[in-house]
Design a protein around this motif. Structure first.
Motif, PDB file in Angstrom:
ATOM      1  N   ASP A  24       0.818  -1.225   0.000  1.00 23.31           N
ATOM      2  CA  ASP A  24       0.000   0.000   0.000  1.00 23.31           C
ATOM      3  C   ASP A  24       0.848   1.271   0.000  1.00 23.31           C
ATOM      4  O   ASP A  24       0.406   2.333   0.425  1.00 23.31           O
ATOM      5  CB  ASP A  24      -0.947   0.003   1.208  1.00 23.31           C
ATOM      6  CG  ASP A  24      -0.187  -0.053   2.528  1.00 23.31           C
ATOM      7  OD1 ASP A  24       1.041  -0.310   2.498  1.00 23.31           O
ATOM      8  OD2 ASP A  24      -0.813   0.165   3.584  1.00 23.31           O
ATOM      9  N   ASN A  98      -3.629  -0.486  -4.139  1.00 20.01           N
ATOM     10  CA  ASN A  98      -3.917  -0.276  -2.714  1.00 20.01           C
ATOM     11  C   ASN A  98      -3.409   1.066  -2.188  1.00 20.01           C
ATOM     12  O   ASN A  98      -3.550   1.355  -1.013  1.00 20.01           O
ATOM     13  CB  ASN A  98      -3.282  -1.388  -1.861  1.00 20.01           C
ATOM     14  CG  ASN A  98      -3.939  -2.731  -2.138  1.00 20.01           C
ATOM     15  OD1 ASN A  98      -5.139  -2.774  -2.369  1.00 20.01           O
ATOM     16  ND2 ASN A  98      -3.162  -3.803  -2.146  1.00 20.01           N
ATOM     17  N   SER A  99      -2.751   1.860  -3.059  1.00 22.39           N
ATOM     18  CA  SER A  99      -2.135   3.070  -2.502  1.00 22.39           C
ATOM     19  C   SER A  99      -3.153   4.115  -2.094  1.00 22.39           C
ATOM     20  O   SER A  99      -4.129   4.334  -2.781  1.00 22.39           O
ATOM     21  CB  SER A  99      -1.190   3.762  -3.424  1.00 22.39           C
ATOM     22  OG  SER A  99      -0.971   3.351  -4.472  1.00 22.39           O
TER      23      SER A  99
END
Length: 217
Positions: A24, A98-99
């Motif tokens: 992430d 997911n960032s």
């Protein structure tokens, strides 16, 4: 750092992709200066910005606009280059879905492209604009500017005179809900020759770290 080739609007685009281990991790793209004046993704300012973001924990992509290096196509007055930047961001996001943070950094012509990308992509949470050429290009599309960011330039810049940058910043300051931070590097020219490169990178790093930890604008 892996070389990558990814699809752009006019064929393949060549880049350098530097992933973090964390799934992430925040992501950033870095945009290079004018293709017709020797601008490439390996320009010193672009290269140093790339590594600064990587060292702050970002997964980073820099790439060559169309017609530069091994990227296909030819120079398109900024219109096609904006599409290239959008494709680069798509590519980066596709591998890092997911960032929580997405940043764009650009130098000179790349700063102009980066700020246009900002207008199109609401997921961009911050920007770094280095030596934006406000004397050569129209920045009036930033109405309103959708994200907070850092504009940084040298007081000795003869390519993009400081007065034009100050004028651009003062217009952006009038907008509510965002904060434009403006830093000037005393004595630096357009290309931030030594010893000014260190100041540019340190200022950028301090700003980005603060934004990531404080959740502020």
């Amino acid at each position: 750092m892996p070389e990558v080739i990814f699809p752009g609007p006019e064929g393949r685009l060549e880049g350098r992709y530097h992933p973090q281990r964390e799934r992430d991790a925040p992501i950033a793209i870095v945009l290079h200066p004018h293709p017709q004046f020797g601008g490439t993704m390996n320009h010193k300012v672009v290269y140093n910005l790339h590594y600064a973001f990587y060292q702050m924990g970002f997964t980073v992509l820099r790439f060559n606009f169309r017609g530069v290096g091994r990227s296909q196509g030819e120079y398109d007055q900024g219109v096609g280059e904006l599409s290239d930047a959008a494709s680069a961001l798509d590519y980066l996001q596709s591998m890092n879905n997911n960032s929580k943070h997405c940043w764009v950094a650009g130098f000179s012509f790349g700063a102009w492209i980066g700020m246009q990308l900002l207008m199109r992509r609401p997921e961009i949470t911050g920007f770094i604009s280095v030596a934006p050429p406000a004397n050569m290009y129209d920045f009036s599309f930033l109405a309103p500017c959708p994200a907070s960011g850092l504009i940084i330039n040298g007081t000795g810049d003869r390519v993009a005179p400081p007065a034009d940058t100050v004028n651009l910043v003062s217009k952006l300051h009038e907008q509510k809900g965002i904060t434009i931070t403006h830093e000037e590097v005393d004595g630096a020219g357009h290309f931030f020759e030594e010893p000014h490169m260190d100041t540019l990178i340190n200022t950028t790093t301090t700003y980005v770290r603060r934004r990531l930890t404080e959740n502020t604008r």
